[in-house]
Write an enzyme that holds these catalytic residues in place. Structure first.
Site, PDB file in Angstrom:
ATOM      1  N   ASP A   1       0.850  -1.182   0.000  1.00 48.32           N
ATOM      2  CA  ASP A   1       0.000   0.000   0.000  1.00 48.32           C
ATOM      3  C   ASP A   1       0.892   1.241   0.000  1.00 48.32           C
ATOM      4  O   ASP A   1       2.112   1.149   0.132  1.00 48.32           O
ATOM      5  CB  ASP A   1      -0.940  -0.017   1.217  1.00 48.32           C
ATOM      6  CG  ASP A   1      -2.259   0.700   0.951  1.00 48.32           C
ATOM      7  OD1 ASP A   1      -2.276   1.648   0.138  1.00 48.32           O
ATOM      8  OD2 ASP A   1      -3.279   0.327   1.550  1.00 48.32           O
TER       9      ASP A   1
ATOM     10  N   GLU B   1     -10.424   6.615   4.721  1.00 53.46           N
ATOM     11  CA  GLU B   1      -9.500   5.932   5.621  1.00 53.46           C
ATOM     12  C   GLU B   1      -9.613   6.464   7.056  1.00 53.46           C
ATOM     13  O   GLU B   1     -10.706   6.578   7.604  1.00 53.46           O
ATOM     14  CB  GLU B   1      -8.083   6.007   5.051  1.00 53.46           C
ATOM     15  CG  GLU B   1      -8.002   5.352   3.668  1.00 53.46           C
ATOM     16  CD  GLU B   1      -6.600   5.252   3.113  1.00 53.46           C
ATOM     17  OE1 GLU B   1      -5.663   4.991   3.879  1.00 53.46           O
ATOM     18  OE2 GLU B   1      -6.434   5.428   1.893  1.00 53.46           O
TER      19      GLU B   1
END
Length: 612
Positions: A296, A501
């Site tokens: 990521d 997020e």
């Protein structure tokens, strides 16, 4: 024949594995290391793509060639970078990646579909596949080859800020919706080996390229963190991890998913970005994954504290764990310097480097990238086309969940009367494209306002009602709104602000912006339907539930709010059912179906119909 004069890796008639081995044998250590780097487009240059050459470029959320850039501007940018890559010594093309997670959501004017939580409410695997196909076409139109989708996390705590990226809290529902992989990549043939990467149309030379590389994420357990904390720790046994969180990956592997992204999270305290057992032993070994694993964004930097302070260790731990490509994304010089040092000093084996590069090259060959490196201008008109917007509208109407209809079940408020004399539309989300799209829309975190082209809920209501119906809009109604006014009913649209997020992590889940007060004020004066725009269930006070006449969960529907009007006014019945449990109080969280103290406001799978 001309092909006889080509090196094997350039010969499209050769088997993929022959091409991979031939190209790998010609590469220097520096070239191999560069293939393992993914950089953000803002640091891409002839030096990085021709001189090194770096393996992949990505656009971060909101990072594009210009504000409100056209599809052609995007395609021209990617093609320019591709020409730089093809001018390198071996001419290895780049993979360009982007987060097209609910449509091609970074592109102004693209079709933005409901977020995954809404799609999970449909339980419609064929719909998910068709959305994958439409998304792939729009991504291809901009010259991009790879989307970091789908998210196949199983959300076990709605306090998590990425709940809306998940199809459901239920593993089997998530598994059903993994059909989006076949939509993005194309369905593999029946004799395809599970775990091997696949992309449709590799041998079709004269037809437009319709498919993109998919990326199942985030491996593994990201939806199960303690208290729903983003990038947190998932505490469970291996059997629980396998049964709840890993099963959707089996379905993705069966469909030939080409890439898998590692999770920021930890499992029982062990960060996934350095977990050899899960990435190498399980994913690559037991499950037989032959594509490549990508980190990521700055994912390896999180392996030390302060973040990135011992970067050489981060590189060592992640590569040896089995991560093949690192989303750097900016300081690629430091990454390459440390990676090469670690190989030359023997701390990372050459066989591990060769394994990583083989996997990356395998995906590039399987995808036909060497034969079709550039964009296809014939696809430019598919961005936001009518066919895709109609598909998105279908997805919206199938995802909306009816939770209440009438204070008295014998006297339902819905369907609403299209020919009412005067109606009131109110609330912060009634006329706001950005709010109804949510995060990962044009920018990473999303924004309120007219961020892109689409139909707001207010516009959809006006379009659905008769010409003689007067539609009054007041974002925040006051006493003056009702002075000498007689409304047949009100539609109040409220909900969450856009977030992504960790920005969405919450310990309380109250309706923000005083939305509950607006609803209460209106509902005490006129029959009211509450349309809730959110990425998850929100706390609903019992007194508020009593006051309103109807309650609709519309999730984050995207650009085509006509689908909401379709069900409010009875052109279609409600089909959606809850993909997650709706709690009574946040003190109950986490609470999932099967929990011994399961006492929800509305259970998983709940949803009413109007029985038209």
């Amino acid at each position: 024949m001309a092909s006889d004069r080509l090196p094997p890796y350039r010969d499209a008639t050769q088997p993929v594995e022959v091409r991979v081995r031939d190209l790998l044998s010609r590469m220097t250590l520096e070239e191999k290391a560069a293939q393992m780097a993914q950089i953000e487009r803002r640091v891409a240059s002839p030096d990085t793509l021709t001189g090194l050459p770096v393996g992949s470029v990505l656009s971060a959320g909101g990072s594009g060639p210009a504000e409100r850039a056209s599809a052609r501007q995007w395609a021209d940018m990617v093609d320019r970078m591709q020409r730089w890559a093809l001018a390198s010594r071996l001419g290895i093309p780049i993979l360009y990646g982007i987060d097209a997670v609910h449509g091609h959501n970074n592109i102004y004017g693209a079709t933005i579909f409901p977020h995954n939580v809404g799609l999970g409410a449909t339980r419609d695997s064929d719909l998910a596949r068709r959305i994958g196909e439409a998304t792939a076409l729009e991504v291809r139109a901009t010259g991009i080859h790879w989307t970091f989708a789908p998210c196949v996390a199983v959300c076990r705590d709605v306090r998590w800020g990425r709940c809306y990226e998940c199809f459901s809290e239920d593993t089997e529902i998530v598994r059903t919706m993994t059909s989006i992989v076949s939509g993005l990549q194309g369905p593999p043939p029946q004799d395809h080996f599970p775990g091997h990467p696949y992309l449709a149309g590799r041998f079709v030379l004269l037809r437009m390229r319709k498919n993109v590389i998919a990326c199942a994420k985030h491996f593994v357990g990201d939806g199960g963190t303690h208290k729903g904390i983003n990038e947190g720790n998932t505490i469970c046994t291996y059997n629980e991890l396998e049964e709840i969180h890993m099963k959707p990956y089996l379905d993705c592997l069966a469909q030939g998913v080409s890439t898998i992204m590692a999770s920021y999270t930890s499992w029982n305290g062990s960060p996934l970005h350095s977990n050899y057992h899960l990435i190498t032993d399980v994913l690559k070994g037991k499950l037989g994954f032959k594509g490549f694993v990508v980190s990521d964004w700055e994912g390896i930097d999180r392996l030390c504290d302060p973040q990135g302070s011992n970067y050489r260790y981060c590189v060592l731990a992640s590569i040896n764990a089995g991560i093949d490509m690192i989303m750097v994304p900016f300081n690629y010089q430091k990454f390459l310097e440390d990676l090469i040092f670690l190989v030359e000093s023997g701390r990372i084996s050459t066989s591990r480097i060769d394994d990583a590069v083989e996997r990356i090259l395998r995906v590039k060959f399987v995808s036909g990238l060497f034969e079709h490196p550039f964009s296809d201008s014939s696809l430019l008109d598919v961005i936001g086309c009518e066919e895709h917007r109609l598909l998105a509208r279908e997805a919206v109407r199938k995802s909306v969940v009816l939770l209440k209809n009438g204070k008295d079940k014998q006297k339902p408020l819905l369907p609403l009367d299209k020919k009412a004399r005067r109606i009131l539309v109110a609330g912060s989300h009634a006329d706001d494209i950005g709010n109804q799209c949510g995060g990962w829309s044009i920018t990473w975190h999303g924004d309120s306002g007219r961020i892109t082209i689409g139909t707001t809920i207010l516009e959809a209501i006006r379009e659905a009602t008769a010409n003689e119906t007067e539609v009054i809009y007041e974002q925040s109604p006051s006493e003056a709104t009702f002075s000498n006014q007689d409304y047949s009913y009100a539609v109040v649209v409220i909900g969450e602000e856009p977030y992504a997020e960790f920005l969405g992590d919450r310990t309380t889940l109250d309706i923000p912006f005083g939305g509950a007060d607006v609803v209460s004020f209106v509902a005490s004066r006129v029959p009211t339907v509450l349309v809730l725009i959110s990425g998850r269930p929100l706390y609903l006070e019992p007194s508020l539930l009593e006051k309103i006449d109807a309650l609709v969960a519309a999730w984050l529907p995207g650009t085509e709010a006509g689908g909401i009007a379709d069900v409010l006014f009875g052109d279609h019945d409600f089909e959606g059912v809850l993909p997650v449990t709706w709690f009574k109080s946040v003190d109950q969280l986490p609470m999932n179906v099967g929990h011994p103290a399961y006492d929800p406001l509305f259970p998983l799978g709940y949803g009413l119909k109007m029985n038209l």
